[in-house]
Design a protein around this motif. Structure first.
Motif, PDB file in Angstrom:
ATOM      1  N   LYS A 106      -1.449   2.379  -2.941  1.00  0.00           N
ATOM      2  CA  LYS A 106      -2.279   3.591  -2.874  1.00  0.00           C
ATOM      3  C   LYS A 106      -1.869   4.466  -1.687  1.00  0.00           C
ATOM      4  O   LYS A 106      -1.738   5.684  -1.820  1.00  0.00           O
ATOM      5  CB  LYS A 106      -3.750   3.197  -2.777  1.00  0.00           C
ATOM      6  CG  LYS A 106      -4.702   4.361  -2.779  1.00  0.00           C
ATOM      7  CD  LYS A 106      -6.150   3.897  -2.740  1.00  0.00           C
ATOM      8  CE  LYS A 106      -7.087   5.086  -2.669  1.00  0.00           C
ATOM      9  NZ  LYS A 106      -8.475   4.685  -2.548  1.00  0.00           N
ATOM     10  N   ASP A 107      -1.650   3.843  -0.532  1.00  0.00           N
ATOM     11  CA  ASP A 107      -1.258   4.607   0.657  1.00  0.00           C
ATOM     12  C   ASP A 107       0.115   5.245   0.484  1.00  0.00           C
ATOM     13  O   ASP A 107       0.331   6.401   0.857  1.00  0.00           O
ATOM     14  CB  ASP A 107      -1.262   3.711   1.898  1.00  0.00           C
ATOM     15  CG  ASP A 107      -2.662   3.302   2.308  1.00  0.00           C
ATOM     16  OD1 ASP A 107      -3.630   4.030   2.006  1.00  0.00           O
ATOM     17  OD2 ASP A 107      -2.797   2.232   2.945  1.00  0.00           O
ATOM     18  N   PHE A 108       1.050   4.482  -0.106  1.00  0.00           N
ATOM     19  CA  PHE A 108       2.395   5.022  -0.295  1.00  0.00           C
ATOM     20  C   PHE A 108       2.380   6.156  -1.314  1.00  0.00           C
ATOM     21  O   PHE A 108       3.003   7.200  -1.104  1.00  0.00           O
ATOM     22  CB  PHE A 108       3.370   3.913  -0.693  1.00  0.00           C
ATOM     23  CG  PHE A 108       4.798   4.386  -0.806  1.00  0.00           C
ATOM     24  CD1 PHE A 108       5.338   5.281   0.105  1.00  0.00           C
ATOM     25  CD2 PHE A 108       5.599   3.922  -1.833  1.00  0.00           C
ATOM     26  CE1 PHE A 108       6.655   5.707   0.002  1.00  0.00           C
ATOM     27  CE2 PHE A 108       6.919   4.343  -1.948  1.00  0.00           C
ATOM     28  CZ  PHE A 108       7.444   5.239  -1.034  1.00  0.00           C
ATOM     29  N   ALA A 109       1.659   5.996  -2.402  1.00  0.00           N
ATOM     30  CA  ALA A 109       1.560   7.060  -3.405  1.00  0.00           C
ATOM     31  C   ALA A 109       0.942   8.317  -2.791  1.00  0.00           C
ATOM     32  O   ALA A 109       1.385   9.441  -3.058  1.00  0.00           O
ATOM     33  CB  ALA A 109       0.750   6.587  -4.605  1.00  0.00           C
ATOM     34  N   GLY A 110      -0.079   8.131  -1.950  1.00  0.00           N
ATOM     35  CA  GLY A 110      -0.688   9.268  -1.258  1.00  0.00           C
ATOM     36  C   GLY A 110       0.278   9.950  -0.312  1.00  0.00           C
ATOM     37  O   GLY A 110       0.285  11.183  -0.190  1.00  0.00           O
ATOM     38  N   LEU A 111       1.115   9.152   0.350  1.00  0.00           N
ATOM     39  CA  LEU A 111       2.120   9.721   1.251  1.00  0.00           C
ATOM     40  C   LEU A 111       3.126  10.560   0.472  1.00  0.00           C
ATOM     41  O   LEU A 111       3.480  11.670   0.904  1.00  0.00           O
ATOM     42  CB  LEU A 111       2.837   8.599   2.014  1.00  0.00           C
ATOM     43  CG  LEU A 111       4.012   9.037   2.875  1.00  0.00           C
ATOM     44  CD1 LEU A 111       3.568   9.984   3.984  1.00  0.00           C
ATOM     45  CD2 LEU A 111       4.718   7.810   3.458  1.00  0.00           C
ATOM     46  N   VAL A 112       3.574  10.064  -0.666  1.00  0.00           N
ATOM     47  CA  VAL A 112       4.515  10.833  -1.490  1.00  0.00           C
ATOM     48  C   VAL A 112       3.891  12.165  -1.875  1.00  0.00           C
ATOM     49  O   VAL A 112       4.521  13.226  -1.742  1.00  0.00           O
ATOM     50  CB  VAL A 112       4.951  10.033  -2.733  1.00  0.00           C
ATOM     51  CG1 VAL A 112       5.802  10.899  -3.667  1.00  0.00           C
ATOM     52  CG2 VAL A 112       5.719   8.774  -2.335  1.00  0.00           C
ATOM     53  N   ASP A 113       2.646  12.148  -2.307  1.00  0.00           N
ATOM     54  CA  ASP A 113       1.961  13.396  -2.672  1.00  0.00           C
ATOM     55  C   ASP A 113       1.824  14.322  -1.468  1.00  0.00           C
ATOM     56  O   ASP A 113       1.983  15.543  -1.594  1.00  0.00           O
ATOM     57  CB  ASP A 113       0.582  13.096  -3.267  1.00  0.00           C
ATOM     58  CG  ASP A 113       0.668  12.444  -4.644  1.00  0.00           C
ATOM     59  OD1 ASP A 113       1.719  12.577  -5.323  1.00  0.00           O
ATOM     60  OD2 ASP A 113      -0.309  11.775  -5.037  1.00  0.00           O
ATOM     61  N   ALA A 114       1.533  13.764  -0.300  1.00  0.00           N
ATOM     62  CA  ALA A 114       1.385  14.579   0.914  1.00  0.00           C
ATOM     63  C   ALA A 114       2.705  15.251   1.282  1.00  0.00           C
ATOM     64  O   ALA A 114       2.727  16.439   1.646  1.00  0.00           O
ATOM     65  CB  ALA A 114       0.877  13.720   2.070  1.00  0.00           C
ATOM     66  N   VAL A 115       3.806  14.524   1.192  1.00  0.00           N
ATOM     67  CA  VAL A 115       5.112  15.104   1.511  1.00  0.00           C
ATOM     68  C   VAL A 115       5.455  16.195   0.501  1.00  0.00           C
ATOM     69  O   VAL A 115       5.969  17.255   0.873  1.00  0.00           O
ATOM     70  CB  VAL A 115       6.204  14.008   1.573  1.00  0.00           C
ATOM     71  CG1 VAL A 115       7.598  14.616   1.658  1.00  0.00           C
ATOM     72  CG2 VAL A 115       5.953  13.083   2.768  1.00  0.00           C
ATOM     73  N   LYS A 116       5.146  15.975  -0.760  1.00  0.00           N
ATOM     74  CA  LYS A 116       5.377  17.008  -1.773  1.00  0.00           C
ATOM     75  C   LYS A 116       4.577  18.274  -1.470  1.00  0.00           C
ATOM     76  O   LYS A 116       5.023  19.379  -1.749  1.00  0.00           O
ATOM     77  CB  LYS A 116       4.984  16.494  -3.162  1.00  0.00           C
ATOM     78  CG  LYS A 116       5.953  15.527  -3.779  1.00  0.00           C
ATOM     79  CD  LYS A 116       5.460  15.147  -5.178  1.00  0.00           C
ATOM     80  CE  LYS A 116       6.453  14.329  -5.934  1.00  0.00           C
ATOM     81  NZ  LYS A 116       6.018  14.041  -7.310  1.00  0.00           N
TER      82      LYS A 116
END
Length: 122
Positions: free
Chosen positions: A94-104
């Motif tokens: 969940k944290d990694f998926a959120g990070l990917v979205d944040a970078v996008k």
């Protein structure tokens, strides 16, 4: 997109030629690295528009040294060739998926303006 093994020859070109690149610095003997690998692979499969690279710190010691890797796993994110995230330690899905979205979602004009401000001290 599946993950890509990065080497000394491919690292810089991968980071500079792609809009968003995540890099997982790992080693086969590292327990937390082995725990994070399936998370990294699963999230990478959900983002076809992002490059997910892996650097084996044992095989690619020059990259690890240049990136000043002192703890693994270390995760880095690059956007338009600029490192926008760096953290040692494994993340949950969940944290990694959120990070990917944040970078996008980053506004790169704001990022470049902040970098310029830090460089000039103003």
């Amino acid at each position: 997109m599946s993950t890509t093994n990065l080497t000394t020859e491919s690292f810089e070109k991968t980071v500079t030629d792609n809009d968003i690149v995540f890099v997982d610095f790992w080693a086969s003997w590292c327990g937390p690295c082995r725990m994070f690998a399936p998370v990294y692979d699963k999230v990478s499969a959900q983002h076809e528009d992002v490059v997910f690279g892996k650097v084996d710190t044992e095989a690619e010691q020059a990259i690890a040294a240049a990136a000043q890797i002192s703890s693994i796993p270390t995760l880095m994110a690059f956007r338009e060739g600029i490192m926008v995230f760096r953290q040692a330690g494994a993340l949950g899905e969940k944290d990694f998926a959120g990070l990917v979205d944040a970078v996008k979602g980053l506004d790169m004009d704001e990022v470049r303006a902040e970098i310029a401000k830090q460089e000039t001290g103003k």
